[in-house]
Design a protein around this motif. Structure first.
Motif, mmCIF file in Angstrom:
data_model
loop_
_atom_site.group_PDB
_atom_site.id
_atom_site.type_symbol
_atom_site.label_atom_id
_atom_site.label_comp_id
_atom_site.label_asym_id
_atom_site.label_seq_id
_atom_site.Cartn_x
_atom_site.Cartn_y
_atom_site.Cartn_z
ATOM 1 N N GLY A 63 -19.806 -14.143 -24.683
ATOM 2 C CA GLY A 63 -18.975 -13.523 -23.653
ATOM 3 C C GLY A 63 -17.709 -12.870 -24.161
ATOM 4 N N SER A 64 -17.549 -12.741 -25.465
ATOM 5 C CA SER A 64 -16.289 -12.212 -26.006
ATOM 6 C C SER A 64 -16.336 -10.729 -26.363
ATOM 7 C CB SER A 64 -15.887 -13.005 -27.252
ATOM 8 O OG SER A 64 -16.771 -12.725 -28.321
ATOM 9 N N VAL A 65 -17.510 -10.111 -26.335
ATOM 10 C CA VAL A 65 -17.630 -8.719 -26.776
ATOM 11 C C VAL A 65 -17.105 -7.785 -25.686
ATOM 12 C CG1 VAL A 65 -19.202 -6.910 -27.556
ATOM 13 C CG2 VAL A 65 -19.600 -9.280 -28.231
ATOM 14 N N TYR A 73 -15.080 1.873 -30.116
ATOM 15 C CA TYR A 73 -14.193 0.731 -30.300
ATOM 16 C C TYR A 73 -14.744 -0.512 -29.611
ATOM 17 C CZ TYR A 73 -9.998 -2.125 -30.247
ATOM 18 O OH TYR A 73 -9.108 -3.151 -30.411
ATOM 19 N N VAL A 74 -14.721 -1.625 -30.344
ATOM 20 C CA VAL A 74 -15.199 -2.900 -29.805
ATOM 21 C C VAL A 74 -14.301 -4.015 -30.315
ATOM 22 C CG1 VAL A 74 -16.842 -3.310 -31.679
ATOM 23 C CG2 VAL A 74 -17.252 -4.347 -29.463
ATOM 24 N N GLU A 75 -14.106 -5.021 -29.470
ATOM 25 C CA GLU A 75 -13.392 -6.239 -29.827
ATOM 26 C C GLU A 75 -14.304 -7.411 -29.540
ATOM 27 O OE1 GLU A 75 -9.707 -7.077 -27.868
ATOM 28 O OE2 GLU A 75 -8.726 -5.325 -28.700
ATOM 29 N N PHE A 76 -14.302 -8.391 -30.424
ATOM 30 C CA PHE A 76 -15.070 -9.603 -30.174
ATOM 31 C C PHE A 76 -14.428 -10.747 -30.943
ATOM 32 C CE2 PHE A 76 -17.001 -7.293 -33.677
ATOM 33 C CZ PHE A 76 -17.185 -8.257 -34.651
ATOM 34 N N THR A 88 -11.463 -6.505 -34.400
ATOM 35 C CA THR A 88 -11.480 -5.176 -33.785
ATOM 36 C C THR A 88 -12.232 -4.252 -34.737
ATOM 37 O OG1 THR A 88 -9.374 -4.497 -34.785
ATOM 38 C CG2 THR A 88 -9.275 -5.568 -32.621
ATOM 39 N N TYR A 89 -13.031 -3.356 -34.159
ATOM 40 C CA TYR A 89 -13.885 -2.491 -34.986
ATOM 41 C C TYR A 89 -14.048 -1.161 -34.267
ATOM 42 C CZ TYR A 89 -17.879 -1.437 -38.086
ATOM 43 O OH TYR A 89 -18.743 -0.893 -39.002
ATOM 44 N N ASP A 90 -13.929 -0.063 -35.001
ATOM 45 C CA ASP A 90 -13.967 1.263 -34.383
ATOM 46 C C ASP A 90 -15.119 2.115 -34.920
ATOM 47 O OD1 ASP A 90 -13.114 3.158 -32.622
ATOM 48 O OD2 ASP A 90 -11.518 3.940 -33.879
ATOM 49 N N PHE A 97 -26.506 -6.891 -34.271
ATOM 50 C CA PHE A 97 -25.308 -7.581 -33.790
ATOM 51 C C PHE A 97 -25.544 -8.106 -32.372
ATOM 52 C CE2 PHE A 97 -21.386 -7.677 -31.410
ATOM 53 C CZ PHE A 97 -20.517 -8.325 -32.249
ATOM 54 N N ARG A 98 -25.299 -9.393 -32.174
ATOM 55 C CA ARG A 98 -25.435 -10.025 -30.854
ATOM 56 C C ARG A 98 -24.442 -11.172 -30.731
ATOM 57 N NH1 ARG A 98 -30.469 -9.213 -32.454
ATOM 58 N NH2 ARG A 98 -30.866 -11.303 -33.253
ATOM 59 N N GLU A 99 -24.173 -11.564 -29.502
ATOM 60 C CA GLU A 99 -23.342 -12.737 -29.264
ATOM 61 C C GLU A 99 -24.106 -13.979 -29.702
ATOM 62 O OE1 GLU A 99 -22.318 -12.597 -25.135
ATOM 63 O OE2 GLU A 99 -20.844 -11.016 -25.442
ATOM 64 N N GLY A 100 -23.379 -14.952 -30.222
ATOM 65 C CA GLY A 100 -23.997 -16.193 -30.670
ATOM 66 C C GLY A 100 -24.599 -16.115 -32.060
ATOM 67 N N GLN A 101 -24.458 -14.988 -32.718
ATOM 68 C CA GLN A 101 -25.077 -14.746 -34.018
ATOM 69 C C GLN A 101 -24.027 -14.777 -35.123
ATOM 70 O OE1 GLN A 101 -27.312 -11.101 -34.219
ATOM 71 N NE2 GLN A 101 -26.488 -10.717 -36.227
ATOM 72 N N GLY A 102 -24.438 -15.140 -36.322
ATOM 73 C CA GLY A 102 -23.543 -15.145 -37.467
ATOM 74 C C GLY A 102 -23.303 -13.737 -37.977
ATOM 75 N N ILE A 103 -22.039 -13.414 -38.222
ATOM 76 C CA ILE A 103 -21.677 -12.107 -38.792
ATOM 77 C C ILE A 103 -20.616 -12.311 -39.867
ATOM 78 C CG2 ILE A 103 -22.159 -10.866 -36.650
ATOM 79 C CD1 ILE A 103 -18.657 -10.852 -37.591
ATOM 80 N N MET A 104 -20.420 -11.262 -40.657
ATOM 81 C CA MET A 104 -19.329 -11.223 -41.607
ATOM 82 C C MET A 104 -18.606 -9.903 -41.398
ATOM 83 S SD MET A 104 -19.245 -11.662 -45.734
ATOM 84 C CE MET A 104 -20.061 -13.221 -45.648
#
Length: 159
Positions: A63-65, A73-76, A88-90, A97-104
């Motif tokens: 729920g943070s995206v 532009y996206v914030e999560f 923050t990413y532009d 990319f999905r919520e609940g998933q591991g990212i770097m």
């Protein structure tokens, strides 16, 4: 000292000096990237340097995206199950990319709670997670389990 021995000695010393300089430059360059990965808990504690490119990894909080309607532009938020930081990413996010998933995410810290990312990497299948993130999540899970056990023991003794 004979001339040919003197010449050999100068050649060997010159080679050692060049080799030492090359090793010193290599170690100096590697030093900037030696501890480039941080988990959210270390970032919030202030262990990560501000305005220096670092990598931060964790799970995307459900729920943070938040996406801008008129741009990329996206914030999560990401978490290591202890602390949460905002990314923050532009640019265009990876397809996986999905919520609940591991990212770097790679970028520069604005403050101890916000990273301006220049690169976001998502896992490539359902079983893969970058080793740094997996280790961090295992460690925080163990600490959480120990904390819960300790709280239960404290509750039992409060009668």
């Amino acid at each position: 000292m004979k001339a040919h021995r003197k010449k050999k000695l100068i050649t060997i010393l010159s080679a050692l000096a060049l080799l030492s300089t090359a090793v010193a430059l290599l170690l100096y360059a590697i030093g900037d990237y030696a501890d480039a990965f941080y988990e959210p808990t270390r970032v919030v504690k202030g262990d990560a340097p501000l305005n220096k490119t670092i990598r931060v990894g964790g799970l995307v909080t459900l729920g943070s995206v938040k996406r801008a309607k008129d741009s990329l532009y996206v914030e999560f938020d990401i978490t290591d199950n202890q602390e949460v930081i905002t990314i923050t990413y532009d640019k265009s996010l990876p397809d996986l990319f999905r919520e609940g998933q591991g990212i770097m995410a790679e970028g520069k810290l604005v403050d101890n709670k916000t990273l301006e990312a220049t690169k976001v990497l998502a896992k490539h299948d359902e079983k893969y997670m970058p080793p740094e993130i997996a280790d961090t999540l295992k460690k925080s899970h163990k600490e959480g389990v120990e904390k819960m056990k300790q709280e239960k023991n404290n509750e039992k003794g409060d009668y």
